[in-house]
Motif scaffolding. Structure first.
Motif, PDB file in Angstrom:
ATOM      1  N   ILE A 168     -26.560 124.546  52.122  1.00  0.00           N
ATOM      2  CA  ILE A 168     -26.515 123.956  53.651  1.00  0.00           C
ATOM      3  C   ILE A 168     -26.760 125.547  53.870  1.00  0.00           C
ATOM      4  CG2 ILE A 168     -24.980 123.464  55.213  1.00  0.00           C
ATOM      5  CD1 ILE A 168     -23.331 121.709  54.267  1.00  0.00           C
ATOM      6  N   THR A 169     -25.908 126.410  53.311  1.00  0.00           N
ATOM      7  CA  THR A 169     -26.246 128.332  54.143  1.00  0.00           C
ATOM      8  C   THR A 169     -27.747 128.309  53.881  1.00  0.00           C
ATOM      9  OG1 THR A 169     -23.799 128.674  53.522  1.00  0.00           O
ATOM     10  CG2 THR A 169     -25.633 130.367  54.214  1.00  0.00           C
ATOM     11  N   GLY A 170     -28.139 127.917  52.760  1.00  0.00           N
ATOM     12  CA  GLY A 170     -29.826 127.777  52.587  1.00  0.00           C
ATOM     13  C   GLY A 170     -30.654 127.722  53.636  1.00  0.00           C
ATOM     14  N   ARG A 171     -30.238 125.478  53.556  1.00  0.00           N
ATOM     15  CA  ARG A 171     -31.040 125.344  54.991  1.00  0.00           C
ATOM     16  C   ARG A 171     -31.028 125.891  56.170  1.00  0.00           C
ATOM     17  NH1 ARG A 171     -35.113 123.905  56.505  1.00  0.00           N
ATOM     18  NH2 ARG A 171     -35.520 121.743  57.441  1.00  0.00           N
ATOM     19  N   LEU A 172     -30.078 126.689  56.259  1.00  0.00           N
ATOM     20  CA  LEU A 172     -29.283 127.088  57.963  1.00  0.00           C
ATOM     21  C   LEU A 172     -30.443 128.054  58.471  1.00  0.00           C
ATOM     22  CD1 LEU A 172     -25.563 126.377  58.593  1.00  0.00           C
ATOM     23  CD2 LEU A 172     -27.570 124.987  59.601  1.00  0.00           C
ATOM     24  N   LEU A 173     -30.509 129.140  56.963  1.00  0.00           N
ATOM     25  CA  LEU A 173     -31.427 130.145  56.843  1.00  0.00           C
ATOM     26  C   LEU A 173     -32.822 129.711  56.596  1.00  0.00           C
ATOM     27  CD1 LEU A 173     -29.093 132.223  54.531  1.00  0.00           C
ATOM     28  CD2 LEU A 173     -29.483 132.981  56.950  1.00  0.00           C
ATOM     29  N   GLU A 174     -33.061 128.533  56.084  1.00  0.00           N
ATOM     30  CA  GLU A 174     -34.534 128.021  56.704  1.00  0.00           C
ATOM     31  C   GLU A 174     -34.789 127.974  58.022  1.00  0.00           C
ATOM     32  OE1 GLU A 174     -35.582 125.368  53.986  1.00  0.00           O
ATOM     33  OE2 GLU A 174     -35.446 126.694  51.742  1.00  0.00           O
ATOM     34  N   MET A 175     -34.547 127.119  58.835  1.00  0.00           N
ATOM     35  CA  MET A 175     -34.337 126.340  59.806  1.00  0.00           C
ATOM     36  C   MET A 175     -34.187 127.822  60.957  1.00  0.00           C
ATOM     37  SD  MET A 175     -31.691 123.491  59.432  1.00  0.00           S
ATOM     38  CE  MET A 175     -31.939 122.601  61.195  1.00  0.00           C
ATOM     39  N   ALA A 176     -33.525 129.080  60.583  1.00  0.00           N
ATOM     40  CA  ALA A 176     -33.559 129.638  61.632  1.00  0.00           C
ATOM     41  C   ALA A 176     -34.258 130.513  61.816  1.00  0.00           C
ATOM     42  CB  ALA A 176     -31.761 131.057  61.101  1.00  0.00           C
TER      43      ALA A 176
END
Length: 305
Positions: free
Chosen positions: A11-19
């Motif tokens: 989830i953290t990795g995906r959120l960083l991509e989105m950010a």
């Protein structure tokens, strides 16, 4: 614990991509670090978020900080929305103190290790368990090397770390009877986290730092220290068994609470356990007591004022 932490990492990795898609590419390299139970792959259904940002030394606050403030807020808010609530102690990348370049992080650890004080020792359970999640992972290696190099050489630091580890005692009385929590909503229960799991985690951390072992997972730490003068092979196996048993009881307890629509916690009434489970739990607590006495003597925690 590993399964939940793996989900949190994803989830953290995906959120960083989105950010980054929203904010644009980062102005300087960064590494997103997990702390505490996520870093150790020991999260539960009751875990909050602990994280930090390690930035390249090319970071310039005037030019670059606004970007990373927004990045940290996006990820932290996203984790909270996914059920990993904000850290009550504010140990998150949204806190300016925990969003710093490599040289500043090195300075933090130098100070914590060379001049241990209550606050720095209190932070040990989070920031001495750091693990890189994503980003420029090569930033993390020199920081970890610095921590391990300095920690194993400083006996005063290890003594303070040990004294902090001894604050959480197993709830076992003189005649091997349970000492239950008193008062409040958790009256007549056993706190499996702070009285069982945390003491083993703290012991493993002290041992690993004293020997310069890079592992952060508690079982990996125990295994890496097993067979050394600090930890016999037999005691390492006993502590691992105790941790697995107590953690299993905690998971079963929380799963039952979730099934019944109750918010999960760490407090188990002894009446919820079978006679066999109660006896095994007493043995596990005794193992912890024995090891706490051993590390107190080894690192001189019993001589601190």
């Amino acid at each position: 614990g590993e399964a939940v932490a793996t989900i949190t990492d994803a989830i953290t990795g995906r959120l960083l991509e989105m950010a980054e898609n929203q904010l644009g590419p980062p102005p300087v390299p960064y590494c997103w670090m997990a702390g505490g139970s996520q870093a150790r792959h020991e999260q539960s259904s009751h875990s909050d978020q602990d994280n930090a940002l390690l930035l390249s030394d090319d970071f310039d606050a005037d030019q670059h900080d606004a970007y990373f403030v927004s990045l940290a807020k996006f990820v932290s808010d996203g984790l909270d929305a996914c059920g990993f609530v904000y850290c009550p102690g504010d140990a998150m990348a949204t806190n300016d103190q925990w969003r710093q370049p490599l040289k500043t992080w090195k300075g933090y650890f130098d100070k914590w290790i060379e001049s241990p004080e209550p606050k720095s020792v209190m932070l040990s359970s989070i920031f001495f368990d750091l693990r890189p999640v994503t980003g420029s992972m090569e930033l993390f290696t020199p920081l970890q090397q610095r921590i391990l190099e300095k920690s194993q050489k400083n006996q005063l630091f290890l003594a303070h770390m040990t004294a902090n580890a001894l604050k959480h005692r197993p709830p076992l009385g003189f005649f091997r009877q349970f000492v239950l929590e008193r008062g409040g909503e958790h009256d007549d229960t056993l706190d499996l986290k702070h009285r069982g799991i945390v003491p083993i985690t703290d012991i493993a951390r002290v041992l690993a730092l004293s020997l310069g072992r890079p592992a952060v997972n508690t079982v990996e730490r125990l295994r890496s220290c097993s067979g050394t003068p600090a930890l016999s092979s037999e005691m390492a196996e006993n502590l691992e068994d105790a941790l697995e048993f107590i953690a299993s009881l905690r998971i079963q307890h929380q799963a039952n609470q979730i099934r019944n629509g109750v918010a999960p916690d760490n407090y188990v009434p002894p009446s919820d356990l079978s006679e066999l489970e109660r006896e095994h739990l007493k043995h596990a607590f005794k193992v912890i007591q024995t090891m706490q006495e051993s590390v107190a003597k080894r690192f001189g925690a019993d001589r601190l004022g």
